[in-house]
Scaffold this motif. Sequence first.
Motif: not given
Length: 380
Positions: A153, A192, A196, A218, A221
């Motif tokens: 982020h 994102i 998660r 993305i 992550e």
Amino acid sequence: MATKTSERNTGFLFGDFAIRGNNKRLFVNKTKFIQLIGGLKEEESLSGLRRAVSDLEPNLRSVRSDRIGILNIDSNGDTIEVSQKHLFDQLNQIVESQTLERAKYYIGRVEKAMTEVRTNSINDVNLNRWKEYDDIRTDSLWVIGKRDSTGVHTAGYWGNFIPQIPNQMVKRYSKKGEWVLDPFVGCGTTLIESQRLGRNGIGIERQERVAEKARELIASEPNKHGIVSKVITGDSTQIDYKEILAKIEQRSVQLLVMHPPYFDIIKFSKDPKDLSNAPSLERFIEMMNMIVEKAGAVLDKGRYFILVIGDKYPKGEWIPLGFMTMNEIIKRNFLLKSIIVKNFEETTGKRNQKELWRYRALVGGFYIFKHEYIFIFKKK
Ligand SMILES: C[S@@+](CC[C@H](N)C(=O)[O-])C[C@H]1O[C@@H](n2cnc3c(N)ncnc32)[C@H](O)[C@@H]1O
């Protein structure tokens, strides 16, 4: 057969814990825990039961992360995570009961909370353990001090929203494995968060450069749930949503999140198809309507549509963009479920600029923007 208190209080029931915020999370061997709690029901007197429950407390307080080796709690895949605070609250309730019958009723409740999952059709919140969801907001006023900057982020894309917004919405209005659609995906905050939380995501973004950034973020992550995220470069007013879904063998989505430009407050590009370049307020609303209708058509009935938008104050007049768009959406087969007012984070604006705005407000008879809206709609 009743287990004797001394046997019960073995000191190695509980394994690892991690600190999350101020709330200690315990990782408990489920079978042992249920046996132990179930054993309490065999107690024949209230005083014996109270003592037995109190004897558990040191176990819960003294857990240390190195216990995991002794317990081998992961070996049978039967570990459950509980909030220490809520577990203590429940144990206290048992201890404080005035009758044996009542105490046993509370024991039954703890057992049920640990063994049975009860969810509704729009999220994975286990209603048997609802008190543990301290992280889920249910009030309509959100004052959030700091944006979440964990993982990939970044506040680097001017105009992106704080990750806490999609985080709350995805948890509250979707289930693991479902599909989230964001027609103004920007640098990918919604996707994102969806990744998660184990939800698949589709994002549309007009600017290829921004879409590419979203794809990069993305991909960086961790994807521990192995979900699919697609960012498509395109115009959300024109794109064929059904075709996009068909390509990934889907017919619908279960959550729609929209964070459009707040008309022309921030110009995202010079592209006339970009909503921030709409030639008039009327045209902006028209473009929004097109997206609401097209994207709304692929949202499952009974599922939720989240709109994040703020107002504007161009020439001495407050333009309620939020309520104007809200009114249009209500006309289009959506039920308004909530309006959340969220603060703007503290800007990096210099002190003297803040003072200048305060002066202007005092002279001009207006109030300085400090909030935006999160509208929650349900498809009829
Ligand atoms: C307020 S930002 C969204 C930011 C996003 N929530 C995030 O966290 O990154 C609005 C985005 O919509 C994009 N946009 C504007 N008009 C569009 C259109 N017609 N189709 C698709 N995207 C569009 C802009 O380029 C901008 O990135």
